[in-house]
Design a protein around this motif. Structure first.
Motif, short mmCIF file in Angstrom:
data_model
loop_
_atom_site.label_atom_id
_atom_site.label_comp_id
_atom_site.label_asym_id
_atom_site.label_seq_id
_atom_site.Cartn_x
_atom_site.Cartn_y
_atom_site.Cartn_z
N GLN A 130 47.08 43.11 41.03
CA GLN A 130 45.96 44.00 40.80
C GLN A 130 45.00 43.02 40.37
O GLN A 130 44.91 42.04 39.78
N ARG A 131 43.70 43.68 40.85
CA ARG A 131 42.34 42.89 40.74
C ARG A 131 41.65 43.47 39.46
O ARG A 131 41.73 44.79 39.55
N PHE A 132 41.14 42.60 38.48
CA PHE A 132 40.43 43.19 37.27
C PHE A 132 39.23 42.14 37.24
O PHE A 132 39.00 41.13 37.52
N THR A 133 38.32 43.07 36.46
CA THR A 133 37.16 42.23 35.92
C THR A 133 37.30 42.24 34.56
O THR A 133 37.28 43.15 34.01
N PHE A 134 37.01 41.33 33.95
CA PHE A 134 37.42 41.02 32.57
C PHE A 134 35.85 40.68 32.02
O PHE A 134 35.13 39.93 32.35
N LYS A 135 35.63 41.31 30.50
CA LYS A 135 34.75 40.69 29.73
C LYS A 135 35.41 39.75 28.78
O LYS A 135 36.43 40.26 27.80
N ILE A 136 35.32 38.55 29.01
CA ILE A 136 36.16 37.62 27.96
C ILE A 136 35.44 36.80 26.84
O ILE A 136 34.25 36.43 27.07
N GLU A 137 36.17 36.55 25.95
CA GLU A 137 35.42 35.62 25.00
C GLU A 137 36.37 34.40 24.99
O GLU A 137 37.56 34.30 24.89
N VAL A 138 36.00 33.10 24.64
CA VAL A 138 36.49 31.90 24.77
C VAL A 138 36.57 31.82 23.35
O VAL A 138 35.80 31.47 22.56
N GLY A 139 38.09 31.80 22.91
CA GLY A 139 38.32 31.58 21.42
C GLY A 139 38.74 30.20 20.92
O GLY A 139 38.35 29.39 21.90
N ASP A 140 39.29 30.28 19.77
CA ASP A 140 39.68 28.94 19.30
C ASP A 140 40.69 28.17 20.12
O ASP A 140 41.71 28.94 20.86
N LYS A 141 40.68 26.73 20.51
CA LYS A 141 41.44 26.17 21.33
C LYS A 141 41.38 26.70 22.61
O LYS A 141 42.19 26.34 23.47
N GLY A 142 40.20 27.26 23.04
CA GLY A 142 39.93 27.48 24.46
C GLY A 142 40.68 28.84 25.21
O GLY A 142 40.77 29.10 26.41
N MET A 143 41.26 29.59 24.22
CA MET A 143 42.08 30.62 24.88
C MET A 143 41.03 31.80 25.16
O MET A 143 40.06 32.38 24.36
N LEU A 144 41.30 32.39 26.33
CA LEU A 144 40.42 33.45 26.81
C LEU A 144 41.12 34.92 26.31
O LEU A 144 42.11 35.06 26.73
N SER A 145 40.35 35.74 25.54
CA SER A 145 40.58 36.93 25.22
C SER A 145 39.84 38.21 25.77
O SER A 145 38.82 38.02 25.69
N ALA A 146 40.17 39.21 26.35
CA ALA A 146 39.56 40.13 26.86
C ALA A 146 39.12 41.10 25.89
O ALA A 146 39.94 41.37 25.10
N SER A 147 37.82 41.21 25.86
CA SER A 147 37.25 42.14 25.12
C SER A 147 36.96 43.58 25.74
O SER A 147 36.65 44.54 24.94
N ASP A 148 37.05 43.55 26.97
CA ASP A 148 36.94 44.89 27.91
C ASP A 148 37.42 44.39 29.35
O ASP A 148 37.51 43.20 29.60
N LEU A 149 37.95 45.58 29.94
CA LEU A 149 38.49 45.21 31.40
C LEU A 149 38.47 46.38 32.15
O LEU A 149 38.36 47.49 31.79
N ARG A 150 38.22 46.05 33.59
CA ARG A 150 37.90 47.37 34.50
C ARG A 150 38.76 46.95 35.71
O ARG A 150 38.95 45.79 36.21
N LYS A 151 39.57 47.72 36.13
CA LYS A 151 40.57 47.54 37.35
C LYS A 151 39.65 47.89 38.30
O LYS A 151 38.77 48.86 38.65
N LEU A 152 39.87 46.77 39.60
CA LEU A 152 38.95 47.18 40.81
C LEU A 152 39.62 47.69 41.79
O LEU A 152 41.01 47.69 41.75
#
Length: 133
Positions: A111-133
């Protein structure tokens, strides 16, 4: 003898009208897609820069579009960790943590998604919002 009026349609004006209609529809579709992106004000993540040094992007918020590849891990308190293949790259895969607040979203492979991501500690990508395309 009276002359009859010609009610014939000019073919040139018909072609011009069709071209204008097609242009208006195409322009409207472009504007609709451009304005319907909820993350249009966010910069897309530079995948190459992330893969070289994720810590340099820490604390920033980006837009990221990709295809779900595999669920890597799950934790009741942290959420689900997925590998996501970035769009527009040569199969570059990034890890994205989807927090438990998005448990109502059915995330499946391919499935394709568009994410609003934040780069956290140690470079971890965390989704703060997501939308299915």
């Amino acid at each position: 003898m009276p002359r009859r009026a010609s009610s014939r349609t000019n073919p040139v004006s018909l072609v011009v009208a069709l071209v204008l209609l097609a242009g208006a529809l195409g322009g409207g579709a472009y504007v609709w897609t451009a304005l319907s992106d909820p993350y249009r004000t966010l910069a897309p993540i530079d995948v190459t820069a992330y893969l070289q040094d994720a810590n340099s992007l820490r604390g920033n918020v980006y837009k990221f579009t990709g295809t779900i590849d595999t669920q890597l891990a799950w934790s009741a308190g942290q959420g689900r960790l997925y590998s996501v293949v970035a769009d527009g790259t040569k199969n570059d895969v990034l890890p994205v943590l989807i927090p438990p607040q998005f448990d109502h979203v059915n995330v499946q492979k391919d499935q394709r998604f568009t994410f609003k991501i934040e780069v956290g500690d140690k470079g971890m990508l965390s989704a703060s919002d997501l939308r299915k395309l």
